[in-house]
Design a protein around this motif. Structure first.
Motif, PDB file in Angstrom:
ATOM      1  N   ALA A 384      94.782 100.796  71.763  1.00 16.91           N
ATOM      2  CA  ALA A 384      94.254 100.825  70.446  1.00 16.91           C
ATOM      3  C   ALA A 384      95.175 101.511  69.479  1.00 16.91           C
ATOM      4  N   GLU A 390      95.348 101.866  58.613  1.00 24.21           N
ATOM      5  CA  GLU A 390      94.028 101.388  59.400  1.00 24.21           C
ATOM      6  C   GLU A 390      93.074 102.346  59.159  1.00 24.21           C
ATOM      7  N   ILE A 395      89.524 100.645  60.014  1.00 24.07           N
ATOM      8  CA  ILE A 395      89.644  99.807  61.107  1.00 24.07           C
ATOM      9  C   ILE A 395      90.799 100.206  62.125  1.00 24.07           C
ATOM     10  N   ILE A 396      90.695  99.483  63.454  1.00 28.08           N
ATOM     11  CA  ILE A 396      91.532 100.023  64.439  1.00 28.08           C
ATOM     12  C   ILE A 396      91.748  98.712  65.307  1.00 28.08           C
ATOM     13  N   ASN A 397      93.042  98.613  65.579  1.00 25.59           N
ATOM     14  CA  ASN A 397      93.693  97.157  66.241  1.00 25.59           C
ATOM     15  C   ASN A 397      93.538  97.641  67.822  1.00 25.59           C
ATOM     16  N   LEU A 398      92.960  96.544  68.384  1.00 28.13           N
ATOM     17  CA  LEU A 398      92.722  96.595  69.723  1.00 28.13           C
ATOM     18  C   LEU A 398      93.490  95.506  70.552  1.00 28.13           C
ATOM     19  N   LYS A 399      94.500  95.878  71.531  1.00 27.89           N
ATOM     20  CA  LYS A 399      95.173  94.731  72.008  1.00 27.89           C
ATOM     21  C   LYS A 399      94.870  94.590  73.618  1.00 27.89           C
ATOM     22  N   GLN A 406      94.607  90.479  70.409  1.00 27.90           N
ATOM     23  CA  GLN A 406      94.539  91.505  69.609  1.00 27.90           C
ATOM     24  C   GLN A 406      93.479  91.075  68.520  1.00 27.90           C
ATOM     25  N   LYS A 407      92.825  92.221  68.332  1.00 29.56           N
ATOM     26  CA  LYS A 407      91.609  92.089  67.239  1.00 29.56           C
ATOM     27  C   LYS A 407      91.191  93.409  66.783  1.00 29.56           C
ATOM     28  N   GLU A 408      90.554  93.191  65.287  1.00 30.85           N
ATOM     29  CA  GLU A 408      90.498  94.527  64.677  1.00 30.85           C
ATOM     30  C   GLU A 408      88.936  94.885  64.759  1.00 30.85           C
TER      31      GLU A 408
END
Length: 425
Positions: A384, A390, A395-399, A406-408
């Motif tokens: 994360a 962000e 929001i937070i980016n998750l890979k 990867q998605k927000e």
């Protein structure tokens, strides 16, 4: 000068300790299914407990105990085995009055013996054991053996062999004792001093001698099976019958002698046949004892148990090439960029852990590339990523580290959405 670890002991480091925890967890789960309950006794006891319970003619008492005198001038000993202490607790806490009989107990913890360290053998070692106290039914003997065989099978051991023998009841042992004295006495001067001392006290111990095990009189010594009275013979036949009903293969070895004085009737060992395991193949030993409870001040109640060294079990697993299913990696690693984002991840990390996930964050104020490398080393399933941009956008980016996808996600709903992703919803 640096202080080093004492000889015959070991540090169990991260990466290895998980194997120990896995074995202990499996053993406890199986004990729970068999209705054995945990017990914990002191690491040191009065020396007299082991002199009486283990036997003053054994190598353990004569040579291997760590004994010291405390400030009250009392002789205390670090426990060399578990049965005597469990029986002492059984008597002292009047567990013989429990309406549920037999009392079925298991224990795990460090034991101490001063002996020459070698592969799989240490001066401090961890022993897992079981005691079932309060039944004369030979079916409980088969159950105890079935329990330890279940543990070995569950952790993945295959090249093992169960060896059993009967030491008979008191009458049978007295007859066998006289036969052993007559057998060894004419040439006892050819044996070590320990065997000479044991001839009259406990000649059965001679058969367990490591120094003289190749002496010709050892192979021709009278077998206990020749001296079993009818009741002892019937008891042994029932134990074998129950093992057959449980589809547990075994070999009868008339020379099998357990190293402790309190055994009679059923005695057993489990050996490893794995190539390269070593000269000493015994993994587990156990048997039935009558008279030990009474010797500790309790009523005339029989018991049966076993104990095995976790170090020896791990060595056998290694010899067979068994890889334990130790869970590796973490669920999520949080990468933060900037002071505000780093502050926010303190609470976010805690929320992940409280939701049941294994999670970690950076504590070294490293740059993003170094944090991603740390996530790789920890084998994180997800990373994360939270920066100040962000954070401002909530929001937070998750890979996904396996797929690279990867998605927000909404920062406010991160825990809920992360749960759904992990569960595949």
């Amino acid at each position: 000068m640096a202080v080093k670890i004492p000889r015959g002991t070991q540090d169990i480091l991260p990466g290895e300790v998980e194997k120990w925890q896995y074995i202990e967890r499996i053993a406890e789960e199986i004990c729970d299914k068999f209705q054995y309950k945990g017990i914990r006794t002191p690491i040191f006891e009065h020396t007299e407990l082991f002199e009486r319970g283990v036997g003053d003619t054994t190598d353990i008492v004569q040579k291997e105990m760590y004994t010291f005198t405390d400030k009250g001038d009392r002789s205390l000993t670090l426990r060399p085995e578990g049965t005597a202490a469990v029986v002492r607790s059984f008597v002292e806490n009047k567990m013989y009055g429990d309406p549920n009989q037999p009392v079925k107990l298991f224990y795990s913890g460090p034991m101490f013996r001063y002996e020459r360290p070698q592969s799989g053998r240490y001066r401090q070692f961890v022993q897992f054991g079981v005691e079932a106290i309060g039944s004369e039914d030979p079916a409980i003997d088969a159950e105890v053996i079935s329990l330890v065989m279940s543990i070995y099978r569950k952790v993945g051991l295959k090249n093992i062999q169960l060896v059993i023998n009967s030491l008979g009841d008191q009458e049978s042992r007295i007859a066998h004792r006289e036969a052993l004295i007559q057998h060894f006495q004419p040439r006892i001067d050819e044996f070590c001093s320990d065997c000479q001392n044991r001839l009259e006290k406990n000649p059965l111990r001679i058969l367990d001698c490591k120094k003289d095990r190749d002496h010709e009189l050892m192979n021709s010594a009278p077998s206990i099976l020749q001296y079993l009275n009818e009741s002892s013979r019937q008891y042994f036949e029932k134990v074998k019958h129950y093992l057959q009903l449980l589809n547990i293969e075994f070999v009868v070895d008339p020379t099998l002698v357990r190293g402790l004085d309190y055994y009679n009737h059923t005695a057993f060992e489990i050996m490893s046949n794995a190539e390269g395991f070593g000269a000493i193949t015994t993994l587990c030993g156990g048997g039935r004892y009558h008279g030990l409870v009474k010797q500790m001040g309790g009523p005339e109640i029989p018991g049966i148990g076993f104990a095995f060294s976790i170090e020896r079990l791990l060595s056998a697993l290694e010899a067979e090439g068994v890889e334990l299913p130790i869970s590796k990696g973490i669920d999520c690693y949080i990468v933060s960029l900037g002071d505000k984002a780093a502050d926010y991840t303190v609470k976010l990390l805690q929320d992940l852990r409280e939701a049941g996930f294994s999670a970690e964050r950076d504590y070294q104020q490293r740059k993003m590339k170094a944090q991603m490398k740390a996530a790789d080393r920890l084998q994180a399933r997800f990373v994360a990523i939270l920066g100040e941009d962000e954070l401002n956008s909530q929001i937070i980016n998750l890979k996904n580290m396996e797929s690279g996808e990867q998605k927000e996600l909404s920062l406010n709903q991160f825990i809920e959405e992360f749960c759904q992703i992990v569960e595949g919803k």
